[in-house]
Every structure is written in C-alpha cells, then in structure tokens.
Design an enzyme around this catalytic site. Structure first.
Site, PDB file in Angstrom:
ATOM      1  N   SER A 145       0.843  -1.193   0.000  1.00 23.17           N
ATOM      2  CA  SER A 145       0.000   0.000   0.000  1.00 23.17           C
ATOM      3  C   SER A 145       0.884   1.251   0.000  1.00 23.17           C
ATOM      4  O   SER A 145       1.678   1.450  -0.920  1.00 23.17           O
ATOM      5  CB  SER A 145      -0.953  -0.049   1.200  1.00 23.17           C
ATOM      6  OG  SER A 145      -1.922   0.960   1.136  1.00 23.17           O
ATOM      7  N   ARG A 206     -12.219   6.374   9.561  1.00 24.02           N
ATOM      8  CA  ARG A 206     -11.725   4.994   9.510  1.00 24.02           C
ATOM      9  C   ARG A 206     -12.823   4.035   9.071  1.00 24.02           C
ATOM     10  O   ARG A 206     -12.577   3.093   8.307  1.00 24.02           O
ATOM     11  CB  ARG A 206     -11.193   4.584  10.882  1.00 24.02           C
ATOM     12  CG  ARG A 206     -10.624   3.174  10.938  1.00 24.02           C
ATOM     13  CD  ARG A 206      -9.436   3.015  10.027  1.00 24.02           C
ATOM     14  NE  ARG A 206      -8.792   1.711  10.234  1.00 24.02           N
ATOM     15  CZ  ARG A 206      -7.698   1.311   9.592  1.00 24.02           C
ATOM     16  NH1 ARG A 206      -7.126   2.126   8.716  1.00 24.02           N
ATOM     17  NH2 ARG A 206      -7.176   0.139   9.818  1.00 24.02           N
ATOM     18  N   ASP A 287      -9.493  -4.975  -5.927  1.00 27.61           N
ATOM     19  CA  ASP A 287      -9.030  -3.865  -5.086  1.00 27.61           C
ATOM     20  C   ASP A 287      -9.612  -2.574  -5.656  1.00 27.61           C
ATOM     21  O   ASP A 287      -9.279  -2.166  -6.773  1.00 27.61           O
ATOM     22  CB  ASP A 287      -7.497  -3.821  -5.101  1.00 27.61           C
ATOM     23  CG  ASP A 287      -6.913  -2.761  -4.172  1.00 27.61           C
ATOM     24  OD1 ASP A 287      -7.644  -1.827  -3.787  1.00 27.61           O
ATOM     25  OD2 ASP A 287      -5.720  -2.864  -3.847  1.00 27.61           O
ATOM     26  N   HIS A 317      -8.250  -4.486  -0.997  1.00 23.70           N
ATOM     27  CA  HIS A 317      -6.983  -3.814  -0.719  1.00 23.70           C
ATOM     28  C   HIS A 317      -6.278  -4.401   0.498  1.00 23.70           C
ATOM     29  O   HIS A 317      -5.048  -4.310   0.607  1.00 23.70           O
ATOM     30  CB  HIS A 317      -7.238  -2.321  -0.504  1.00 23.70           C
ATOM     31  CG  HIS A 317      -5.988  -1.504  -0.437  1.00 23.70           C
ATOM     32  ND1 HIS A 317      -5.192  -1.278  -1.535  1.00 23.70           N
ATOM     33  CD2 HIS A 317      -5.393  -0.859   0.604  1.00 23.70           C
ATOM     34  CE1 HIS A 317      -4.156  -0.529  -1.183  1.00 23.70           C
ATOM     35  NE2 HIS A 317      -4.257  -0.259   0.102  1.00 23.70           N
ATOM     36  N   ASP A 318      -7.018  -4.985   1.416  1.00 25.67           N
ATOM     37  CA  ASP A 318      -6.427  -5.568   2.623  1.00 25.67           C
ATOM     38  C   ASP A 318      -5.921  -6.988   2.422  1.00 25.67           C
ATOM     39  O   ASP A 318      -5.515  -7.641   3.393  1.00 25.67           O
ATOM     40  CB  ASP A 318      -7.453  -5.572   3.760  1.00 25.67           C
ATOM     41  CG  ASP A 318      -7.415  -4.294   4.591  1.00 25.67           C
ATOM     42  OD1 ASP A 318      -6.561  -3.431   4.307  1.00 25.67           O
ATOM     43  OD2 ASP A 318      -8.243  -4.161   5.508  1.00 25.67           O
TER      44      ASP A 318
END
Length: 342
Positions: A145, A206, A287, A317-318
């Site tokens: 990332s 978040r 992603d 993405h994780d």
C-alpha cells in the site's frame, strides 16, 4: 534530477535485546535528521526504526500502509503484536534467522509534523536511516500500500540502495476514485474538529476507509443479516464491526498523522520509466483503491524491469494482511538468493 538532502545528526539506540536465538538480535532506536522536504522546506525530524535478524544477513526493509509502523511482527525481544503478523517467522520468506528485517515509522506518523508530506520525503528518510545504520544496500524493499509508494520513490531517487522492489497494492499515481474516498474521509475529520470532537471524526473516517479496503463480496458473506430496531433506530449488521474498527484506530492514531499521511497518498506521482530497479508488482483483483488496471499500467511503464503477479481475494486492498500464505509464497520466490533452495 534534484534530490532532497538529509543530514544525520546522531544515532540513539532506545532498546536492545536478543530474541530466543542469540544470532537474531532485535534493536530499536531513533536518529535525528535534517531533511529538505519537497513541500515543507528544511525540517528537523526524528526517525524511529526497529531492526531484527541475524547479524550480517541480507537486509529487507518492510513497510506497510499509513497505519503501519516500525514493529512488523512480535519477537522474543519485543513481544507485542506487529502490524504484519503471519508474514514473519521461521521458515517464511521473512525469517529473522536468514534475513535482517528493518521497519521504520513514517515521517509524520507521530502527528508532530503539520505540513504536506511527499512520498519522496519518505524515501529520502529511508536513505538517511540506511546511512546511519551503515547499511549500504537492501536486498529488497517489501512495500504494501503506502509502503509500495515509498519503495517506488526509493527505487527512483536512491537506486543503488536496493537490489529489488516488491510493490504490493501500490501504483505510480493514486486513482481519482480512491482520492475522492480519502478526501471525504478527511472532511469527516474536519467536521469532527468543528464540533470539538475530532476523535469522533477520525473514527468515522476509519469506518469509511474500511468500506474501501474490503469488498462487497466479503460484506455479503459476513453481514448478511436482517437489521434490528434498537431504541427506535435501525441498526444494520455491519455496524458493530465498523464501530470496533473506528475505536481501535482512534486509540492508536494521532489525528494530524492520519490527515497528513492520507494527503501524502494523493500527492504521490512517479514516472514508472524512471524506476531503475527490478520490480515485482503484486495486484489484487477487486481492489477498489488500487485497481488492477493501474498496476498493469505501472508494469508496462517499468518495461523489462517490471513483472506482475495478480491475486484474486475477497479482501480487496487488505489482501496483503489477510492472504499471508499466498503473499509469503510470492516473497519466497522474489527474494530467493542465488544458490538458495526453497
């Protein structure tokens, strides 16, 4: 090309201890540098690092997303959980018995720097850290990332400092869709600040981010339950998860650190043709922050220096934090030394 200059003032070991195997020491420390930043001029900064592994072994720098830090994984010396547990350990590609693993806190991660931070600044800080630690060259830079963005800058600005770059879920420029997500997250923080509740704004930011890190497929599997009416309000199944994610993030993150590092992602721009280091790009199909198409463009720009691996994962993405076995298999091949067996 004009590079920023970094002057190392002094090396300060903060803690030093041996792991269970005395051949794999772990040490934490910090250095003071004078760094000429791209958007903020000359600044006095403190860089914090952790170095774990067998003395004399090849050094791998491991850097993660903007929430990552110098502590990559738990060791006997530093037993607290790291941000990349599952990727470090005996028999893995990142094995401290065979590699020295270097992690560092990004510039701005302590919340003390209230100025625009460029990924090129982070790369120059890495070069200064390597100077202070008397590490002439990294065997590899493993960046996930935001860490991948820093790795690309290091490969451009200080190519002699690394042999190979592994860039996971990080491209040469931010996608406009992802930048829009981050802009709204920063507005959530600003709204919280206006209401004198900036930690509430950070928690909401978040929670928005978690929706962009993961995929609709994962949410469909985990939270496919009917909503409840509680005290006259409708609450959907994913809200407990999102509330926990927000609370955990607020507990460990300075608001200013989040804002400046989020901005740093959107400031990032590099020319792939300027990368002169062999680079393995790892993309995750699905992603939404770093689309496969952007990483294909990156590899095309790298030319013969670039190669691509594509993962399919419901974690979006994780995936680099969740698909540890698959990431380890990629790293094992990418970081194998001449004559080293699998």
């Amino acid at each position: 090309m004009s590079f920023a200059t970094a002057t190392v003032a002094q090396l300060y070991p903060v803690a030093s201890t041996d792991s269970a195997d005395s051949s794999a020491p772990a040490v934490r420390g910090e250095i003071e540098v004078q760094l000429r930043m791209r958007h903020a001029g000359q600044r006095a900064l403190r860089l914090r690092y952790e170095l774990v592994g067998a003395a004399g072994a090849p050094v791998i720098l491991v850097a993660g997303g903007i929430s990552a830090h110098r502590h990559v994984a738990a060791t006997a010396g530093f037993a607290e959980k790291g941000w990349a547990e599952g990727l470090v350990g005996a028999g893995l590609a990142l094995d401290p018995q065979h590699r020295r693993l270097l992690g560092f806190d990004f510039i701005g991660a302590d919340g003390q720097l209230d100025a625009p931070i460029d990924t090129s600044d982070q790369a120059d800080a890495v070069a200064a850290l390597l100077d202070a630690l008397h590490i002439d060259q990294l065997q590899g830079f493993v960046g996930y990332s935001y860490g991948a963005l820093v790795g690309l800058q290091l490969a451009i600005r200080h190519p002699r400092r690394l042999q190979k770059l592994i860039a996971v879920s990080g491209a040469h420029r931010p996608h406009p869709y992802a930048s829009a997500w981050r802009a709204l997250q920063r507005r959530a923080v600003a709204l919280g600040q206006l209401q004198c509740a900036e930690t509430h704004g950070l928690a909401l930011a978040r929670q928005f981010a978690m929706l962009s890190y993961r995929t609709p497929e994962e949410f469909g599997e985990r939270f496919d339950a009917a909503p409840e009416v509680i005290n006259g309000r409708v609450r959907v199944a994913a809200e407990d998860y999102l509330d926990a994610a927000g609370a955990q993030y607020v507990a460990r993150t300075q608001v200013n650190a989040y804002l400046r590092l989020s901005e740093s992602i959107d400031l990032h721009r590099v020319d792939p043709a300027a990368v002169n280091v062999p680079t393995l790009v790892v993309a995750v199909e699905g992603d939404r922050l770093v689309p496969l198409s952007d990483l294909v463009s990156l590899v095309e720009g790298l030319g013969p220096r670039g190669s691509l691996r594509v993962l399919r994962s419901p974690y979006g993405h994780d995936a680099f934090l969740k698909e540890t076995d698959r990431i380890n298999a990629i790293l094992t091949t990418a970081l194998r030394l001449p004559g080293e067996t699998a």
